[in-house]
Design a protein around this motif. Structure first.
Motif, PDB file in Angstrom:
ATOM      1  N   VAL A  15       0.844  -1.196   0.000  1.00  0.00           N
ATOM      2  CA  VAL A  15       0.000   0.000   0.000  1.00  0.00           C
ATOM      3  C   VAL A  15       0.878   1.243   0.000  1.00  0.00           C
ATOM      4  CG1 VAL A  15      -1.913  -1.122   1.208  1.00  0.00           C
ATOM      5  CG2 VAL A  15      -0.191   0.099   2.516  1.00  0.00           C
ATOM      6  N   LYS A  16       0.267   2.351  -0.393  1.00  0.00           N
ATOM      7  CA  LYS A  16       0.899   3.659  -0.258  1.00  0.00           C
ATOM      8  C   LYS A  16       0.126   4.415   0.811  1.00  0.00           C
ATOM      9  CE  LYS A  16       2.367   3.916  -5.052  1.00  0.00           C
ATOM     10  NZ  LYS A  16       2.205   4.623  -6.329  1.00  0.00           N
ATOM     11  N   ILE A  17       0.853   5.023   1.739  1.00  0.00           N
ATOM     12  CA  ILE A  17       0.253   5.764   2.836  1.00  0.00           C
ATOM     13  C   ILE A  17       0.442   7.250   2.561  1.00  0.00           C
ATOM     14  CG2 ILE A  17       0.368   6.228   5.308  1.00  0.00           C
ATOM     15  CD1 ILE A  17       1.679   3.382   5.533  1.00  0.00           C
ATOM     16  N   ILE A  18      -0.630   8.021   2.639  1.00  0.00           N
ATOM     17  CA  ILE A  18      -0.527   9.469   2.486  1.00  0.00           C
ATOM     18  C   ILE A  18      -0.624  10.082   3.876  1.00  0.00           C
ATOM     19  CG2 ILE A  18      -1.537  11.549   1.491  1.00  0.00           C
ATOM     20  CD1 ILE A  18      -2.570   9.790  -0.786  1.00  0.00           C
ATOM     21  N   SER A  19       0.451  10.756   4.279  1.00  0.00           N
ATOM     22  CA  SER A  19       0.522  11.393   5.592  1.00  0.00           C
ATOM     23  C   SER A  19       1.114  12.787   5.431  1.00  0.00           C
ATOM     24  CB  SER A  19       1.405  10.555   6.523  1.00  0.00           C
ATOM     25  OG  SER A  19       1.555  11.204   7.759  1.00  0.00           O
ATOM     26  N   LYS A  51       5.598   4.079   1.833  1.00  0.00           N
ATOM     27  CA  LYS A  51       5.272   2.685   1.518  1.00  0.00           C
ATOM     28  C   LYS A  51       4.852   1.961   2.786  1.00  0.00           C
ATOM     29  CE  LYS A  51       8.216   2.199  -2.510  1.00  0.00           C
ATOM     30  NZ  LYS A  51       9.300   1.439  -3.129  1.00  0.00           N
ATOM     31  N   GLY A  52       4.020   0.948   2.588  1.00  0.00           N
ATOM     32  CA  GLY A  52       3.571   0.139   3.707  1.00  0.00           C
ATOM     33  C   GLY A  52       2.961  -1.159   3.209  1.00  0.00           C
ATOM     34  N   ALA A  53       2.394  -1.912   4.139  1.00  0.00           N
ATOM     35  CA  ALA A  53       1.703  -3.164   3.815  1.00  0.00           C
ATOM     36  C   ALA A  53       0.437  -3.222   4.662  1.00  0.00           C
ATOM     37  CB  ALA A  53       2.593  -4.363   4.108  1.00  0.00           C
ATOM     38  N   GLY A  54      -0.623  -3.774   4.112  1.00  0.00           N
ATOM     39  CA  GLY A  54      -1.878  -3.804   4.839  1.00  0.00           C
ATOM     40  C   GLY A  54      -2.681  -5.065   4.601  1.00  0.00           C
ATOM     41  N   ILE A  55      -3.531  -5.368   5.555  1.00  0.00           N
ATOM     42  CA  ILE A  55      -4.471  -6.481   5.449  1.00  0.00           C
ATOM     43  C   ILE A  55      -5.865  -5.900   5.605  1.00  0.00           C
ATOM     44  CG2 ILE A  55      -5.281  -8.620   6.490  1.00  0.00           C
ATOM     45  CD1 ILE A  55      -2.402  -9.144   7.386  1.00  0.00           C
ATOM     46  N   PHE A  56      -6.694  -6.071   4.556  1.00  0.00           N
ATOM     47  CA  PHE A  56      -8.049  -5.531   4.517  1.00  0.00           C
ATOM     48  C   PHE A  56      -9.058  -6.604   4.891  1.00  0.00           C
ATOM     49  CE2 PHE A  56      -5.710  -2.771   1.763  1.00  0.00           C
ATOM     50  CZ  PHE A  56      -6.327  -1.533   1.827  1.00  0.00           C
ATOM     51  N   ARG A  57     -10.155  -6.161   5.502  1.00  0.00           N
ATOM     52  CA  ARG A  57     -11.298  -7.036   5.724  1.00  0.00           C
ATOM     53  C   ARG A  57     -12.548  -6.196   5.548  1.00  0.00           C
ATOM     54  NH1 ARG A  57     -12.915 -10.821  10.840  1.00  0.00           N
ATOM     55  NH2 ARG A  57     -14.788 -11.625   9.871  1.00  0.00           N
ATOM     56  N   LYS A  58     -13.426  -6.623   4.656  1.00  0.00           N
ATOM     57  CA  LYS A  58     -14.639  -5.869   4.354  1.00  0.00           C
ATOM     58  C   LYS A  58     -15.608  -5.912   5.529  1.00  0.00           C
ATOM     59  CE  LYS A  58     -17.657  -4.886   0.595  1.00  0.00           C
ATOM     60  NZ  LYS A  58     -17.331  -4.424  -0.695  1.00  0.00           N
ATOM     61  N   ILE A  59     -16.242  -4.786   5.806  1.00  0.00           N
ATOM     62  CA  ILE A  59     -17.239  -4.687   6.865  1.00  0.00           C
ATOM     63  C   ILE A  59     -18.615  -4.713   6.213  1.00  0.00           C
ATOM     64  CG2 ILE A  59     -18.162  -3.248   8.717  1.00  0.00           C
ATOM     65  CD1 ILE A  59     -15.330  -2.036   8.984  1.00  0.00           C
ATOM     66  N   THR A  87      -8.366   4.551  -3.669  1.00  0.00           N
ATOM     67  CA  THR A  87      -8.027   5.375  -2.527  1.00  0.00           C
ATOM     68  C   THR A  87      -9.005   5.087  -1.394  1.00  0.00           C
ATOM     69  OG1 THR A  87      -7.215   7.110  -3.983  1.00  0.00           O
ATOM     70  CG2 THR A  87      -7.684   7.735  -1.722  1.00  0.00           C
ATOM     71  N   TYR A  88      -8.491   4.956  -0.193  1.00  0.00           N
ATOM     72  CA  TYR A  88      -9.297   4.694   0.995  1.00  0.00           C
ATOM     73  C   TYR A  88      -9.064   5.814   2.003  1.00  0.00           C
ATOM     74  CZ  TYR A  88      -9.490   0.034  -1.040  1.00  0.00           C
ATOM     75  OH  TYR A  88      -9.680  -1.022  -1.898  1.00  0.00           O
ATOM     76  N   SER A  89     -10.140   6.482   2.416  1.00  0.00           N
ATOM     77  CA  SER A  89     -10.054   7.546   3.409  1.00  0.00           C
ATOM     78  C   SER A  89     -10.214   6.947   4.806  1.00  0.00           C
ATOM     79  CB  SER A  89     -11.156   8.577   3.189  1.00  0.00           C
ATOM     80  OG  SER A  89     -11.030   9.156   1.920  1.00  0.00           O
ATOM     81  N   VAL A  90      -9.457   7.468   5.758  1.00  0.00           N
ATOM     82  CA  VAL A  90      -9.507   6.968   7.130  1.00  0.00           C
ATOM     83  C   VAL A  90     -10.722   7.556   7.838  1.00  0.00           C
ATOM     84  CG1 VAL A  90      -8.311   6.900   9.340  1.00  0.00           C
ATOM     85  CG2 VAL A  90      -7.012   6.675   7.222  1.00  0.00           C
ATOM     86  N   ILE A  91     -11.564   6.685   8.401  1.00  0.00           N
ATOM     87  CA  ILE A  91     -12.727   7.114   9.168  1.00  0.00           C
ATOM     88  C   ILE A  91     -12.366   7.206  10.651  1.00  0.00           C
ATOM     89  CG2 ILE A  91     -15.062   6.507   9.881  1.00  0.00           C
ATOM     90  CD1 ILE A  91     -15.380   5.128   7.176  1.00  0.00           C
ATOM     91  N   SER A  92     -11.700   6.166  11.152  1.00  0.00           N
ATOM     92  CA  SER A  92     -11.295   6.163  12.556  1.00  0.00           C
ATOM     93  C   SER A  92     -10.153   5.175  12.742  1.00  0.00           C
ATOM     94  CB  SER A  92     -12.468   5.773  13.464  1.00  0.00           C
ATOM     95  OG  SER A  92     -12.851   4.429  13.213  1.00  0.00           O
ATOM     96  N   GLY A  93      -9.577   5.181  13.921  1.00  0.00           N
ATOM     97  CA  GLY A  93      -8.503   4.258  14.253  1.00  0.00           C
ATOM     98  C   GLY A  93      -7.260   4.984  14.714  1.00  0.00           C
ATOM     99  N   ASN A  94      -6.289   4.218  15.146  1.00  0.00           N
ATOM    100  CA  ASN A  94      -5.041   4.802  15.626  1.00  0.00           C
ATOM    101  C   ASN A  94      -3.919   3.770  15.608  1.00  0.00           C
ATOM    102  OD1 ASN A  94      -5.771   3.166  17.724  1.00  0.00           O
ATOM    103  ND2 ASN A  94      -6.088   4.790  19.193  1.00  0.00           N
ATOM    104  N   GLU A 112     -12.597   7.395  -4.477  1.00  0.00           N
ATOM    105  CA  GLU A 112     -12.383   7.413  -5.920  1.00  0.00           C
ATOM    106  C   GLU A 112     -11.131   6.638  -6.303  1.00  0.00           C
ATOM    107  OE1 GLU A 112      -9.822  10.380  -4.098  1.00  0.00           O
ATOM    108  OE2 GLU A 112     -11.933   9.992  -3.840  1.00  0.00           O
ATOM    109  N   ASP A 113     -10.968   6.412  -7.606  1.00  0.00           N
ATOM    110  CA  ASP A 113      -9.758   5.750  -8.101  1.00  0.00           C
ATOM    111  C   ASP A 113      -8.549   6.623  -7.835  1.00  0.00           C
ATOM    112  OD1 ASP A 113     -11.193   3.603  -8.957  1.00  0.00           O
ATOM    113  OD2 ASP A 113     -11.356   4.294 -11.025  1.00  0.00           O
ATOM    114  N   ALA A 114      -7.416   5.996  -7.599  1.00  0.00           N
ATOM    115  CA  ALA A 114      -6.210   6.724  -7.242  1.00  0.00           C
ATOM    116  C   ALA A 114      -5.584   7.433  -8.433  1.00  0.00           C
ATOM    117  CB  ALA A 114      -5.193   5.774  -6.619  1.00  0.00           C
ATOM    118  N   GLY A 115      -5.872   6.994  -9.618  1.00  0.00           N
ATOM    119  CA  GLY A 115      -5.293   7.629 -10.796  1.00  0.00           C
ATOM    120  C   GLY A 115      -3.807   7.375 -10.887  1.00  0.00           C
ATOM    121  N   THR A 116      -3.012   8.433 -10.981  1.00  0.00           N
ATOM    122  CA  THR A 116      -1.579   8.289 -11.166  1.00  0.00           C
ATOM    123  C   THR A 116      -0.782   8.506  -9.896  1.00  0.00           C
ATOM    124  OG1 THR A 116      -1.410  10.628 -11.770  1.00  0.00           O
ATOM    125  CG2 THR A 116      -1.717   9.037 -13.568  1.00  0.00           C
ATOM    126  N   ILE A 117      -1.420   8.585  -8.757  1.00  0.00           N
ATOM    127  CA  ILE A 117      -0.687   8.796  -7.504  1.00  0.00           C
ATOM    128  C   ILE A 117       0.185   7.614  -7.196  1.00  0.00           C
ATOM    129  CG2 ILE A 117      -0.873   9.155  -5.027  1.00  0.00           C
ATOM    130  CD1 ILE A 117      -3.360  10.743  -5.508  1.00  0.00           C
TER     131      ILE A 117
END
Length: 109
Positions: free
Chosen positions: A18-22, A28-36, A81-88, A104-109
């Motif tokens: 994954v790419k992290i925008i901060s 760069k990073g790595a993530g594990i997704f689970r659909k809610i 692209t995934y926007s952060v709703i909550s968490g820490n 939305e789609d990330a496009g060329t980011i």
């Protein structure tokens, strides 16, 4: 071995890149997704039109940041692209635990 190093090994093996925008920068990073999903009872209706859009776009995400960041605005994975709703950040396990929403789609980011 500390928890952060163990989590790094685990996420490299099983997570998706994954790419992290901060603060406007990309890391760069790595993530594990689970659909809610919504509970089945919430979707009952006599008329299909009353249900509306039943596909949820929220995910539980465990994410490891290869360079430590103090804030995560968005995450990019599989050209979405995934926007952060909550968490820490959880220091005990050495990664971020977030709830994110697909945008939305990330496009060329």
């Amino acid at each position: 071995m500390n928890a952060r190093n163990e989590m790094k090994r685990t996420m490299k093996a099983f997570g998706e890149p994954v790419k992290i925008i901060s603060h406007g920068k990309i890391f760069k990073g790595a993530g594990i997704f689970r659909k809610i999903f919504k509970k089945f009872e919430e979707l009952k209706a006599d008329d299909v039109a009353e249900i509306g859009n039943i596909s949820e776009n929220k995910y539980c995400l465990w994410i490891y940041d290869y360079q430590r960041v103090d804030f995560i605005e968005k995450v990019i994975c599989r050209q979405k692209t995934y926007s952060v709703i909550s968490g820490n950040y959880d220091a005990q396990i050495g990664c971020w635990r977030l709830v994110v929403e697909e945008g939305e789609d990330a496009g060329t980011i």
